[in-house]
Design a protein around this motif. Structure first.
Motif, PDB file in Angstrom:
ATOM      1  N   UNK A   1       0.853  -1.184   0.000  1.00 21.64           N
ATOM      2  CA  UNK A   1       0.000   0.000   0.000  1.00 21.64           C
ATOM      3  C   UNK A   1       0.894   1.242   0.000  1.00 21.64           C
ATOM      4  N   UNK A   2       0.692   2.158  -0.941  1.00 20.88           N
ATOM      5  CA  UNK A   2       1.531   3.346  -1.038  1.00 20.88           C
ATOM      6  C   UNK A   2       1.269   4.292   0.113  1.00 20.88           C
ATOM      7  N   UNK A   3       2.296   5.145   0.419  1.00 24.44           N
ATOM      8  CA  UNK A   3       2.149   6.051   1.557  1.00 24.44           C
ATOM      9  C   UNK A   3       1.017   7.036   1.346  1.00 24.44           C
ATOM     10  N   UNK A   4       0.719   7.390   0.073  1.00 21.77           N
ATOM     11  CA  UNK A   4      -0.350   8.345  -0.194  1.00 21.77           C
ATOM     12  C   UNK A   4      -1.710   7.792   0.200  1.00 21.77           C
ATOM     13  N   UNK A   7      -3.791   5.356   5.945  1.00 13.72           N
ATOM     14  CA  UNK A   7      -4.697   6.090   6.826  1.00 13.72           C
ATOM     15  C   UNK A   7      -3.900   6.777   7.931  1.00 13.72           C
ATOM     16  N   UNK A   8      -4.121   8.071   8.087  1.00 13.44           N
ATOM     17  CA  UNK A   8      -3.429   8.856   9.106  1.00 13.44           C
ATOM     18  C   UNK A   8      -4.224   8.802  10.420  1.00 13.44           C
ATOM     19  N   UNK A   9      -3.568   8.307  11.466  1.00 10.46           N
ATOM     20  CA  UNK A   9      -4.234   8.074  12.750  1.00 10.46           C
ATOM     21  C   UNK A   9      -3.708   9.046  13.799  1.00 10.46           C
ATOM     22  N   UNK A  10      -4.618   9.673  14.527  1.00 15.23           N
ATOM     23  CA  UNK A  10      -4.262  10.435  15.718  1.00 15.23           C
ATOM     24  C   UNK A  10      -4.711   9.644  16.946  1.00 15.23           C
ATOM     25  N   UNK A  31      -1.339  -0.434   6.747  1.00 15.38           N
ATOM     26  CA  UNK A  31      -2.428   0.425   6.261  1.00 15.38           C
ATOM     27  C   UNK A  31      -2.399   1.809   6.886  1.00 15.38           C
ATOM     28  N   UNK A  32      -1.629   1.972   7.987  1.00 19.95           N
ATOM     29  CA  UNK A  32      -1.702   3.201   8.774  1.00 19.95           C
ATOM     30  C   UNK A  32      -0.382   3.975   8.806  1.00 19.95           C
ATOM     31  N   UNK A  33      -0.524   5.266   9.056  1.00 19.23           N
ATOM     32  CA  UNK A  33       0.579   6.134   9.445  1.00 19.23           C
ATOM     33  C   UNK A  33       0.186   6.767  10.777  1.00 19.23           C
TER      34      UNK A  33
END
Length: 356
Positions: A1-4, A7-10, A31-33
């Motif tokens: 899965x590409x970085x773009x 999913x950005x998680x806080x 799947x996450x950043x």
């Protein structure tokens, strides 16, 4: 899965240990950043505009501003999908968690336990699954929810009573976005509501007792978990336990089934609706509310074919239009109504005013 596409998680969690566990769970999933991990709601509110997360893991018991108030502010100022991370054994935390769902959070899951625990992988998988799924829910619709629902056409006058039998049972089912929707329907029922009410809500089994207690505090009718072999009484609400199916035998006797997960979920809305179609079809109203997936559509169709009065929530008010959409595609719903109209319609079905 590409970085773009990740999913950005806080993460919002005051406990350093739990925050590190959540960071580990998120960080190992491709799947996450991990966009941000903060210890307070104040930090989250200050950071969210810069970080722009796709989904938020929200603790409820926070110092200063708690998770409930943080959820309210985020949904007002920076609408973002929120997954509540709660301690399942603490009653006060559960009540706040349920109220956070009413304020716009999408789901509630158990806090992670230490990596040495046998439950670690199960809970970790639940957390990542919920974060990933909820990250795609368009929560901005929550801001216009009330106006959209009220703008929909009001329900038409009921048909003559002769077209359907006396209402003895009401079955409600929901998944994502369900707790506040179920509360809304139940709050609209009169204290002398003459039918027994059954509820299926897709939620972790650890939360179901607290969920039932939360509904009990909001509903004019008493609410409790369903019990196997017990006959349901009119004017009472029975919630399916989170790890068993609920079926209704003739005479309104509740049956809890610990069998395999039915097509999509346990408890299954399909199993509840289908059992009522067999045992009390023309005396039953079935309502399918907001939720992801397709559980309940086929069962609602069986109930309609058996003479039941079937309702699906309108797209204008559903947080996630998956389960109601499945019912609409199958032509399982006799009526498609916005959430605000469903409780009054059910009350109308049970009232003498429906007689003609």
């Amino acid at each position: 899965m590409s970085s773009e596409r990740r999913v950005r998680v806080m993460i919002v969690e005051d406990s350093l240990v739990v925050r590190q566990l959540l960071a580990h769970i998120v960080g190992r999933d491709p799947r996450f950043v991990l966009a941000s991990a903060v210890a307070s709601a104040e930090e989250a509110l200050a950071e969210i505009g810069r970080v722009k997360p796709d989904v938020i893991s929200m603790d409820i018991r926070l110092p200063g501003i708690d998770g409930l108030e943080a959820t309210r502010r985020i949904m007002s100022e920076h609408p973002t999908p929120i997954v509540v991370i709660a301690d399942s054994v603490e009653d006060a935390s559960l009540r706040i968690s349920m109220n956070a769902l009413r304020a716009g959070a999408l789901s509630v899951v158990e806090k992670p336990v230490g990596v040495a625990s046998s439950a670690y992988e199960r809970i970790a998988e639940t957390i990542t699954t919920q974060l990933f799924i909820m990250s795609s829910v368009p929560v901005i619709r929550r801001r216009t929810f009330a106006s959209a629902a009220s703008a929909a056409a009001p329900p038409q006058p009921l048909a003559r009573r002769s077209e359907f039998a006396k209402l003895s049972y009401l079955a409600l089912a929901a998944s994502t976005g369900g707790p506040p929707a179920l509360a809304k329907v139940l709050e609209a029922l009169p204290q002398d509501f003459p039918a027994a009410v059954f509820v299926v809500q897709h939620m972790g089994s650890a939360f179901m007792e607290g969920f039932a207690a939360w509904l009990h505090g909001l509903s004019p009718l008493p609410v409790a978990l369903a019990e196997d072999g017990v006959a349901a009484l009119p004017g009472r609400v029975y919630v399916a336990p989170g790890d068993r199916h609920l079926a209704i035998d003739p005479g309104g006797v509740m049956k809890l089934v610990s069998g395999p997960t039915a097509p999509t979920q346990r408890p299954s809305a399909n199993i509840l609706f289908e059992s009522l179609a067999r045992s009390a079809g023309s005396h039953t109203a079935g309502v399918l509310l907001t939720g992801m997936g397709e559980d309940g559509g086929q069962g609602l169709l069986e109930l309609r074919r058996a003479g039941g009065y079937t309702i699906a929530e309108h797209q204008s008010s559903a947080v996630v239009y998956g389960m109601p959409a499945a019912a609409v595609r199958l032509k399982a719903a006799r009526e498609i109504l916005p959430l605000d109209a469903i409780g009054p319609r059910v009350a109308q079905l049970a009232s003498k005013r429906a007689e003609g």
